[in-house]
Design an enzyme around this catalytic site. Structure first.
Site, PDB file in Angstrom:
ATOM      1  N   THR A  16       0.817  -1.212   0.000  1.00 14.16           N
ATOM      2  CA  THR A  16       0.000   0.000   0.000  1.00 14.16           C
ATOM      3  C   THR A  16       0.844   1.252   0.000  1.00 14.16           C
ATOM      4  O   THR A  16       0.461   2.276  -0.559  1.00 14.16           O
ATOM      5  CB  THR A  16      -0.932  -0.014   1.226  1.00 14.16           C
ATOM      6  OG1 THR A  16      -1.734  -1.174   1.141  1.00 14.16           O
ATOM      7  CG2 THR A  16      -1.809   1.210   1.316  1.00 14.16           C
ATOM      8  N   TYR A  29      -8.169   1.077  -3.650  1.00 15.56           N
ATOM      9  CA  TYR A  29      -6.869   1.458  -4.241  1.00 15.56           C
ATOM     10  C   TYR A  29      -6.199   0.196  -4.785  1.00 15.56           C
ATOM     11  O   TYR A  29      -6.667  -0.919  -4.555  1.00 15.56           O
ATOM     12  CB  TYR A  29      -5.974   2.125  -3.193  1.00 15.56           C
ATOM     13  CG  TYR A  29      -5.519   1.179  -2.113  1.00 15.56           C
ATOM     14  CD1 TYR A  29      -6.310   0.963  -0.981  1.00 15.56           C
ATOM     15  CD2 TYR A  29      -4.322   0.467  -2.214  1.00 15.56           C
ATOM     16  CE1 TYR A  29      -5.918   0.081   0.003  1.00 15.56           C
ATOM     17  CE2 TYR A  29      -3.922  -0.417  -1.225  1.00 15.56           C
ATOM     18  CZ  TYR A  29      -4.716  -0.607  -0.115  1.00 15.56           C
ATOM     19  OH  TYR A  29      -4.334  -1.491   0.860  1.00 15.56           O
ATOM     20  N   SER A  62       1.385  -7.502  -0.767  1.00 13.99           N
ATOM     21  CA  SER A  62       2.134  -8.538  -0.026  1.00 13.99           C
ATOM     22  C   SER A  62       1.311  -9.800   0.231  1.00 13.99           C
ATOM     23  O   SER A  62       1.841 -10.799   0.716  1.00 13.99           O
ATOM     24  CB  SER A  62       2.680  -7.986   1.289  1.00 13.99           C
ATOM     25  OG  SER A  62       1.655  -7.851   2.254  1.00 13.99           O
ATOM     26  N   THR A  95       1.585  -4.503   4.255  1.00  6.08           N
ATOM     27  CA  THR A  95       1.428  -4.809   5.691  1.00  6.08           C
ATOM     28  C   THR A  95       0.762  -6.170   5.917  1.00  6.08           C
ATOM     29  O   THR A  95       0.835  -6.713   7.009  1.00  6.08           O
ATOM     30  CB  THR A  95       0.577  -3.732   6.386  1.00  6.08           C
ATOM     31  OG1 THR A  95      -0.723  -3.715   5.783  1.00  6.08           O
ATOM     32  CG2 THR A  95       1.236  -2.366   6.292  1.00  6.08           C
ATOM     33  N   ASP A  96       0.111  -6.726   4.896  1.00  9.92           N
ATOM     34  CA  ASP A  96      -0.607  -7.994   5.116  1.00  9.92           C
ATOM     35  C   ASP A  96       0.326  -9.111   5.578  1.00  9.92           C
ATOM     36  O   ASP A  96      -0.043  -9.901   6.434  1.00  9.92           O
ATOM     37  CB  ASP A  96      -1.318  -8.455   3.833  1.00  9.92           C
ATOM     38  CG  ASP A  96      -2.544  -7.612   3.532  1.00  9.92           C
ATOM     39  OD1 ASP A  96      -3.180  -7.858   2.489  1.00  9.92           O
ATOM     40  OD2 ASP A  96      -2.847  -6.697   4.317  1.00  9.92           O
ATOM     41  N   LYS A 168      -0.261  -7.900  13.001  1.00  8.54           N
ATOM     42  CA  LYS A 168      -1.274  -6.966  12.476  1.00  8.54           C
ATOM     43  C   LYS A 168      -2.594  -7.268  13.188  1.00  8.54           C
ATOM     44  O   LYS A 168      -3.059  -8.406  13.194  1.00  8.54           O
ATOM     45  CB  LYS A 168      -1.407  -7.136  10.959  1.00  8.54           C
ATOM     46  CG  LYS A 168      -2.296  -6.075  10.290  1.00  8.54           C
ATOM     47  CD  LYS A 168      -2.233  -6.163   8.772  1.00  8.54           C
ATOM     48  CE  LYS A 168      -3.040  -5.032   8.126  1.00  8.54           C
ATOM     49  NZ  LYS A 168      -2.981  -5.064   6.642  1.00  8.54           N
ATOM     50  N   GLU A 289      -3.909 -28.381  28.236  1.00 11.19           N
ATOM     51  CA  GLU A 289      -5.102 -29.254  28.102  1.00 11.19           C
ATOM     52  C   GLU A 289      -4.814 -30.442  27.183  1.00 11.19           C
ATOM     53  O   GLU A 289      -5.631 -31.347  27.051  1.00 11.19           O
ATOM     54  CB  GLU A 289      -6.266 -28.445  27.513  1.00 11.19           C
ATOM     55  CG  GLU A 289      -6.859 -27.409  28.462  1.00 11.19           C
ATOM     56  CD  GLU A 289      -8.120 -26.799  27.861  1.00 11.19           C
ATOM     57  OE1 GLU A 289      -8.032 -25.650  27.379  1.00 11.19           O
ATOM     58  OE2 GLU A 289      -9.162 -27.470  27.845  1.00 11.19           O
TER      59      GLU A 289
HETATM   60  N1  DGL Z   1      -2.361  -5.378  -0.471  1.00 14.44           N
HETATM   61  C1  DGL Z   1      -2.030  -5.302   0.935  1.00 14.44           C
HETATM   62  C2  DGL Z   1      -0.515  -5.530   1.085  1.00 14.44           C
HETATM   63  O1  DGL Z   1       0.234  -5.196   0.159  1.00 14.44           O
HETATM   64  C3  DGL Z   1      -2.411  -3.968   1.482  1.00 14.44           C
HETATM   65  C4  DGL Z   1      -2.011  -3.772   2.863  1.00 14.44           C
HETATM   66  C5  DGL Z   1      -0.903  -2.728   3.016  1.00 14.44           C
HETATM   67  O2  DGL Z   1       0.160  -2.788   2.376  1.00 14.44           O
HETATM   68  O3  DGL Z   1      -1.097  -1.894   3.903  1.00 14.44           O
HETATM   69  O4  DGL Z   1      -0.106  -6.048   2.118  1.00 14.44           O
END
Ligand code: DGL
Length: 332
Positions: A16, A29, A62, A95-96, A168, A289
């Protein structure tokens, strides 16, 4: 007179932070649209804190990150940091899966120079885009003399996280990343870096793992436990070649009796079963457990399912006993 600034090399992978939208105030986007030159141009004053150069490794969302790219990235980082003139590296990433790549690099980069990852939750074209300040802060941390030998870190939203601890926690918020079990490594506010702690686990130079292997890595699947979980999911994974299974268990890494029975059968045949948890915070302990000693299971300790999978994949690159694998989960 330009100060004797550190040389920081940026490796861009997409996400992103490189995303573009048709509107600056709407959610939709596309990731991975800007190249590294455009991203660096959007960050004023970088030349006040470091001499920055870099290259585009790939330009993807990602969610499409792969172990082929992670391996290429780790090898590129090791090669770049061998150059005496390079003081640190920044990796821009979606971020994914940033927590997975960060943990993979924490295990396979073998240098103590800083490797700092960053991304953004809003595309570059958004009102109040968070990418440029995240990138500025990531370069500031990479340029900080105190950043050495702390392992791979992730800088997002003024916070510095360790690769081992961050996860995350929100699909859209800029404060999505938390380090819920061990807390932050530090903060960076408009380039002012403050460290609270070092890493508690083995990483980088101390790590026994390298990228000296042929792809593909050994297959390890994650199975999400839930009410009435069908035990044949485990059979299905093994029949497709999985050599390890990470259970994203409910609670303290639990699954129903039928699945425990199926998993124990495969553990006896040499398939590594790691109990992790779908619960976002907390640790998974042995014999709470589930009788791990009797079934030959391993527990993930602090690692979430995605990171437990990465550690197990690298561990399976050489023959190991269950006890040796369990020890790795307490060390890394
Ligand atoms: N398409 C997601 C990624 O590239 C969007 C999340 C981001 O980068 O914030 O991980």
């Amino acid at each position: 007179m330009i100060k004797n600034l550190p040389d920081i090399y940026v490796l861009a992978t997409g996400g992103t932070i490189a995303g573009r939208a048709g509107s600056s105030t709407k959610a939709g986007y596309t990731s991975g649209q800007l190249d590294i030159k455009e991203m660096l141009k959007a960050v004023p004053d970088l030349d006040q804190i470091a001499r920055v150069d870099g290259e585009q490794v790939c330009n993807i969302g990602s969610q499409d990150m792969s172990f082929e790219i992670m391996t290429r990235l780790a090898r590129k980082i090791n090669e770049t940091l061998e150059k005496q003139e390079i003081d640190g590296i920044v990796v821009t990433h979606g971020t994914d899966t940033i927590e997975e790549t960060a943990f993979f690099l924490n295990l396979t980069v073998n240098c103590t120079k800083p490797v700092i990852m960053t991304g953004s939750m809003r595309p570059s074209t958004a009102v109040s885009a968070d990418g440029p300040l995240n990138l500025f802060n990531a370069v500031a941390v990479a340029a900080d003399p105190e950043a050495k030998a702390r392992g791979v870190m992730v800088v997002m939203n003024d916070r510095i996280h360790g690769a081992h601890s961050l996860t995350k926690t929100n699909t859209t918020s800029v404060e999505t990343f938390l380090s819920p079990v061990t807390g932050l490594m530090g903060t960076v506010i408009y380039g002012e870096v403050k460290f609270f702690r070092g890493s508690f686990r083995k990483h980088t130079r101390e790590s026994e793992f390298t990228t000296d292997y042929d792809l593909p890595l050994p297959r390890v699947d994650i199975i999400y436990a839930c009410a009435d979980m069908p035990p044949d999911l485990i059979d299905a994974s093994v029949s497709r070649g999985a050599r390890g299974i990470v259970i994203a268990g409910d609670g303290n890494g639990n699954m129903n009796q039928g699945s425990i029975k199926a998993a124990a059968e495969f553990a006896k045949k040499g398939i590594f079963i790691v109990r992790a948890s779908r619960v976002p915070t907390g640790t998974v302990g042995r014999n709470v457990e589930v009788n791990d000693d009797a079934h030959g299971f391993i527990v993930s300790d602090e690692l979430n399912p995605a990171k437990a999978r990465i550690l197990l994949m690298l561990a399976l690159l050489k023959p190991r006993t269950g006890e040796e694998v369990q020890k790795l989960f307490y060390e890394y």
